[in-house]
Design a protein around this motif. Structure first.
Motif, PDB file in Angstrom:
ATOM      1  N   GLY A 629      26.826  66.537  37.433  1.00  0.00           N
ATOM      2  CA  GLY A 629      27.070  67.925  37.801  1.00  0.00           C
ATOM      3  C   GLY A 629      28.216  68.522  37.014  1.00  0.00           C
ATOM      4  O   GLY A 629      28.940  67.833  36.284  1.00  0.00           O
ATOM      5  N   LEU A 630      28.395  69.836  37.159  1.00  0.00           N
ATOM      6  CA  LEU A 630      29.482  70.571  36.520  1.00  0.00           C
ATOM      7  C   LEU A 630      30.235  71.328  37.613  1.00  0.00           C
ATOM      8  O   LEU A 630      29.729  72.293  38.180  1.00  0.00           O
ATOM      9  CB  LEU A 630      28.949  71.549  35.459  1.00  0.00           C
ATOM     10  N   GLU A 631      31.439  70.863  37.894  1.00  0.00           N
ATOM     11  CA  GLU A 631      32.242  71.459  38.951  1.00  0.00           C
ATOM     12  C   GLU A 631      32.980  72.694  38.441  1.00  0.00           C
ATOM     13  O   GLU A 631      33.585  72.680  37.366  1.00  0.00           O
ATOM     14  CB  GLU A 631      33.262  70.447  39.482  1.00  0.00           C
ATOM     15  N   GLY A 646      24.284  70.371  40.152  1.00  0.00           N
ATOM     16  CA  GLY A 646      24.013  69.138  39.416  1.00  0.00           C
ATOM     17  C   GLY A 646      22.539  68.803  39.372  1.00  0.00           C
ATOM     18  O   GLY A 646      21.669  69.585  39.785  1.00  0.00           O
ATOM     19  N   TYR A 647      22.276  67.600  38.847  1.00  0.00           N
ATOM     20  CA  TYR A 647      20.899  67.157  38.631  1.00  0.00           C
ATOM     21  C   TYR A 647      20.820  65.672  38.924  1.00  0.00           C
ATOM     22  O   TYR A 647      21.669  64.878  38.494  1.00  0.00           O
ATOM     23  CB  TYR A 647      20.501  67.443  37.181  1.00  0.00           C
ATOM     24  N   GLY A 648      19.777  65.273  39.692  1.00  0.00           N
ATOM     25  CA  GLY A 648      19.558  63.869  40.003  1.00  0.00           C
ATOM     26  C   GLY A 648      18.589  63.253  39.014  1.00  0.00           C
ATOM     27  O   GLY A 648      17.462  63.725  38.853  1.00  0.00           O
ATOM     28  N   THR A 649      19.012  62.200  38.325  1.00  0.00           N
ATOM     29  CA  THR A 649      18.184  61.607  37.269  1.00  0.00           C
ATOM     30  C   THR A 649      16.980  60.857  37.821  1.00  0.00           C
ATOM     31  O   THR A 649      16.007  60.624  37.097  1.00  0.00           O
ATOM     32  CB  THR A 649      19.032  60.639  36.436  1.00  0.00           C
ATOM     33  N   LEU A 654      17.334  69.456  41.765  1.00  0.00           N
ATOM     34  CA  LEU A 654      18.616  70.143  41.748  1.00  0.00           C
ATOM     35  C   LEU A 654      19.469  69.663  42.910  1.00  0.00           C
ATOM     36  O   LEU A 654      18.986  69.482  44.031  1.00  0.00           O
ATOM     37  CB  LEU A 654      18.400  71.661  41.865  1.00  0.00           C
ATOM     38  N   THR A 655      20.732  69.435  42.651  1.00  0.00           N
ATOM     39  CA  THR A 655      21.700  69.089  43.688  1.00  0.00           C
ATOM     40  C   THR A 655      22.876  70.058  43.582  1.00  0.00           C
ATOM     41  O   THR A 655      23.088  70.681  42.544  1.00  0.00           O
ATOM     42  CB  THR A 655      22.211  67.648  43.528  1.00  0.00           C
TER      43      THR A 655
END
Length: 929
Positions: A629-631, A646-649, A654-655
């Motif tokens: 993710g990018l905080e 963020g992103y779950g691989t 999407l998270t």
């Protein structure tokens, strides 16, 4: 008439010298013949101490044997490391090693072979322990007592002694290089009927030394340097006519002398470090000129020597007229020049305050730590500007020197841990916090004193203090009196407030209005609000549309104070303390406008600014896999705004995580409330939380509590059993309350214990598709077993009773539980019990210094075991999962701004037919395969 005037002028100048000569008769006189055996690490010698019997009104003399403080490891605890705290370089490790021992503790001692008078007749003596020595040093055989019941001929004691040197930086022998300060018997100071047995005050003397050695090299002392070219040749060193706190010996065949021809400064360096040696020489000359021109302080010593010494940490030690600069400072490239200058100039200032004017190093650290730091700050700003950054050619990731290397060190301390500058360090367990105050807060307080009194009075007060206190042990009262002699008003309130209390200061703009006057022009009104107890005069500056800038100074002693201005055009802005002289806790309320900045990854925020940072984040769980993710983080006053998409691989979904946090709730330090929203790990959550953290004491009990009430929805979590996927998809809503508690305590830097307990329960009255009770617990132990060796042992447990979604079950395979197993839902269940055990050891102990530096590499061997089982099973029904593995941690320091451990581990499952692939783990959170 003129000869009479000349006579009185001569008498006037000779009086101080006469006083010094009289004092010289009071100091003990040391006449030492010493021989250095480099192969056996031994100094063997004869030491004659001549004393003035009128000084010692008691019936005995007490002599210190300082090297015996290394006779054994002190059972009372570890040494309080009194080196200057360095920004962003405090080790993350809970259990620390003494940085002066490069290979762990090495024994050293002094043995008295004989004690006689000048007629070679034995003098009875007794040797006893010295319990007054600071914790961390051996107390055994630290004192030698001599009775004065019988007269001692010529008032002279003659010792024959043998000193075994430890392998220790700055007090022994490292890499065949001798660097030792306290190596011979020392007659302790005696005043007001008390002996200074704790060695926190100097025991100075006048020295004559004769040197011999088994090998050749360059010998450097406070008296001079000597090219010792013939082994076993007896050489008498130049005598110093002023009292010295110590007589250090530095001897090595590897030194080169920098030939500059400067009459005051000599430099000695290892051959590969010529560039930095030349630069230190230039800085030293510039600093002497600066102190003379800006503060009218002349050079304090006839000769000053800059010496490169071995050391695995960044600090500078000053002994008499020797400035001992450790190797790391020489290894820095031009990229780091400004930072090294900051350290070096701080050491230079100790030549005046600390080594010419003395103080008790337990109770008066403001003198040799704080006041030199003030001069260092002023010299840095003199060279590079008052708003200078630590690097000279770029802005981003480039902290301001004053803001981050001084003010942030003070502001960053938890208020509950604050102590007055005038504290005794021997009485404090959180001494690292105190060192920040003694160094950086003191420097900033003297900066405010200069602002308050004006440059002329401050300069004259400093000169008066220095000139009237050389070779004396001073207290804060002495500099207080010197300043008041040059300033027409009482400074009692200033010294009381800033040195004896922990009062903080915060001014803000309550009101900023203006009216047009009938006769033309404008009346501007600024109401200043004093929000804390601390007070100082504060500059108020307004700027108008026609670019007129007007200054006024408010008294700052009222809760609310109005300042009026008359201007020709309307005002545009108002600022308080625009030069940032005052040590305020918050500066964002000091102007009628806001400073905004946006930065990627990281940046250093000024206290006046509102900074938005975009920071990459990573974690892992069984549902999302590795979550990237990018905080976006934004801080305004006590509010923190945070959102992390963020992103779950693994699930390719999407998270996000987001929160708004309010610190210091209800005015209570450590009390925090937040509103949070997240979608991660198969849970969509909306909640509110309350948190409280006690001050984090280094070796005391500390704790925190957290309570969170959330409405949650479980989604898309497919349950599997024995590797076979089922058609059940865990979904549903719940409203639950969770409570967690963490306690931790350190025991003498040897053992560290942490205990975590968590509880979660749905609130059925608010509606829930699930009804369960969840408990988690973790006990962590850390035990130091040797130099850079430790055992970490964890017990992890959890249970879930009732009807719960899969997302609430406990995960067995993960980087934080069983490292050899992947994060799969098959390894989740309602009950968990696991154990982790790591043994860490040094792989590479030496440090590599550059702009990117290595602080050593350590390895680990670990073993994990554990199992999960359902409520309809018993632990015996399920297999015990086990793994073994190895890891490496490379401690990296990036341009002295951040210290991070780069950790990689590989773990292998044991005897498991279902899982037989190793797991690679990065940074303890990301797992692969």
């Amino acid at each position: 008439m003129r000869p009479v005037i000349s006579f009185f002028v001569i008498i006037f100048w000779l009086l101080p010298l006469q006083n010094l000569f009289a004092q010289n008769n009071d100091w003990p006189h040391y006449k030492i013949e010493v021989h250095y055996h480099d192969e056996s690490r031994v100094l063997q010698g004869k030491c004659s101490i001549t004393f003035n019997p009128q000084i010692y009104s008691g019936r005995e003399l007490i002599v210190s044997l300082p090297m015996n403080r290394f006779a054994s490891i002190d059972h009372r605890g570890t040494r309080k490391i009194l080196e200057t705290p360095v920004f962003a370089l405090d080790s993350y490790s809970k259990l620390k090693d003494d940085p002066l021992f490069p290979y762990g503790f090495q024994k050293g001692f002094t043995k008295i072979d004989s004690l006689t008078d000048t007629n070679k007749r034995p003098i009875p003596f007794s040797i006893e322990d010295n319990p007054d020595l600071p914790v961390g040093y051996s107390t055994e055989q630290g004192l030698l007592r001599v009775s004065l019941e019988d007269a001692i001929p010529e008032n002279t004691l003659v010792f024959e002694f043998t000193t075994k040197l430890p392998v220790r930086f700055q007090d022994g022998l490292v890499f065949k290089e001798l660097m030792v300060v306290e190596w011979h018997p020392v007659l302790l100071s005696y005043k007001h009927g008390t002996w200074t047995k704790d060695m926190m005050e100097p025991s100075p003397g006048i020295y004559e030394v004769m040197w011999t050695a088994d090998t050749t090299g360059l010998l450097i002392t406070s008296a001079g340097d000597l090219e010792y070219g013939q082994a076993r040749q007896h050489v008498k060193l130049e005598q110093v006519q002023v009292p010295l706190k110590y007589f250090p010996l530095i001897f090595s065949p590897n030194y080169s002398r920098l030939n500059t021809g400067h009459p005051v400064i000599d430099s000695y360096y290892f051959s590969e470090d010529l560039r930095r040696a030349q630069l230190l020489q230039i800085w030293g000359e510039e600093f002497l000129n600066y102190m003379a021109s800006e503060f009218d302080l002349k050079q304090p010593w006839d000769k000053i020597r800059i010496v490169e010494v071995r050391g695995n940490y960044e600090d500078i030690r000053v002994v008499n007229n020797l400035i001992l600069v450790t190797i790391p400072h020489y290894k820095r490239s031009t990229f780091m020049d400004r930072r090294v200058l900051g350290f070096f100039s701080r050491g230079m200032a100790e030549l005046w305050f600390g080594e010419k004017v003395w103080a008790n190093e337990d109770a008066q650290l403001w003198l040799h730590m704080g006041l030199p730091a003030f001069f260092s700050l002023k010299f840095f700003e003199f060279k590079y500007g008052v708003d200078a950054r630590i690097f000279d050619f770029f802005d981003w990731l480039n902290p301001h020197y004053r803001e981050h290397f001084f003010e942030s060190m003070v502001r960053g301390v938890n208020p509950a841990l604050e102590v007055p500058i005038m504290s005794k360090i021997s009485k404090l367990s959180d001494y690292r916090v105190y060192l920040k105050f003694a160094t950086y807060k003191t420097a900033l307080v003297f900066s405010m004193l200069q602002y308050l009194t004006g440059n002329a009075a401050f300069r004259n007060g400093l000169r008066h203090f220095f000139e009237n206190n050389q070779y004396q042990v001073v207290t804060l009262k002495d500099i207080h009196q010197s300043m008041e002699q040059m300033y027409p008003e009482s400074l009692d309130w200033f010294f009381l407030q800033w040195f004896y209390t922990t009062d903080t200061m915060d001014y803000g703009i309550r009101e900023f209005t203006y009216d047009e006057l009938p006769a033309g022009g404008y009346e501007v009104r600024v109401v200043i609000e004093k929000k804390d107890k601390g007070q100082m005069p504060v500059d108020v500056v307004i700027e108008t549309e026609d670019e007129q800038v007007i200054h006024k100074r408010a008294l700052g002693n009222q809760d609310a104070e109005m300042i009026r201005f008359i201007t020709f055009s309307p005002p545009v802005s108002v600022s308080l303390d625009p030069d940032e002289i005052l040590l305020e806790t918050v500066r964002q309320n000091n102007q009628s406008f806001h400073y905004f900045r946006v930065r990627f990854a990281f940046d250093w925020q000024k206290n006046r600014e509102i900074l938005i940072t975009l920071v990459p984040r990573g974690s892992s769980n069984a549902f999302d896999g590795n979550h990237i993710g990018l905080e976006t983080r934004h801080v305004i006053g006590d509010y923190i705004y945070n959102v992390t998409p963020g992103y779950g691989t693994k699930n390719e979904q999407l998270t996000y995580q987001s929160s708004v946090e309010r610190r210091n709730l209800l005015g209570i330090k450590g009390f925090v409330a937040n509103v949070n929203l997240s979608r991660i790990g198969g849970i969509l959550s909306r909640g509110v939380g309350l948190f409280y953290s006690s001050p984090q004491h280094q070796e005391k009990y500390s704790y925190n509590y957290a309570v969170n009430l959330a409405q949650q929805a479980a989604f898309k979590a497919r349950k599997t059993s024995s590797g076979i996927s089922s058609d059940i998809i865990e979904t549903g809503d719940t409203s639950n309350i969770s409570i967690s508690h963490t306690s931790n305590i350190g025991f003498g830097n040897i053992y560290y214990l942490e205990f975590n307990l968590g509880f979660e329960k749905p609130v059925l009255a608010l509606g829930s598709d699930f009804d369960y009770t969840l408990w988690t617990a973790k006990i962590q132990h850390a035990i130091k077993t040797g130099f850079r060796k430790r055992i970490d042992w964890e017990w992890i447990g959890g249970t879930t009773q009732g009807t719960s979604p899969l997302q609430k079950h406990h995960q067995l395979g993960s980087p934080t539980v069983l490292r050899g197993y992947p994060q799969r839902t098959i390894l989740r269940d309602e009950n968990l019990l696991a154990m982790r055990c790591d043994f860490s050891f040094p792989v590479i102990s030496s440090q590599w210094w550059g702009d990117i530096s290595s602080l050593g590499v350590s390895g680990s061997i670990f073993y994990d075991q554990g199992k999960v089982w359902g409520n309809d099973e018993t632990p015996a029904d399920v297999p015990l999962r086990q793994d073994v593995g190895v890891g490496l941690v490379w401690n990296v320091n990036a341009v002295s701004l951040a210290e991070v451990p780069l950790k990689i581990e590989i773990a292998y499952p044991l005897n498991d037919p279902e899982f037989n692939k190793p797991q690679f783990i990065l940074f303890e959170v990301l797992s692969f395969f």
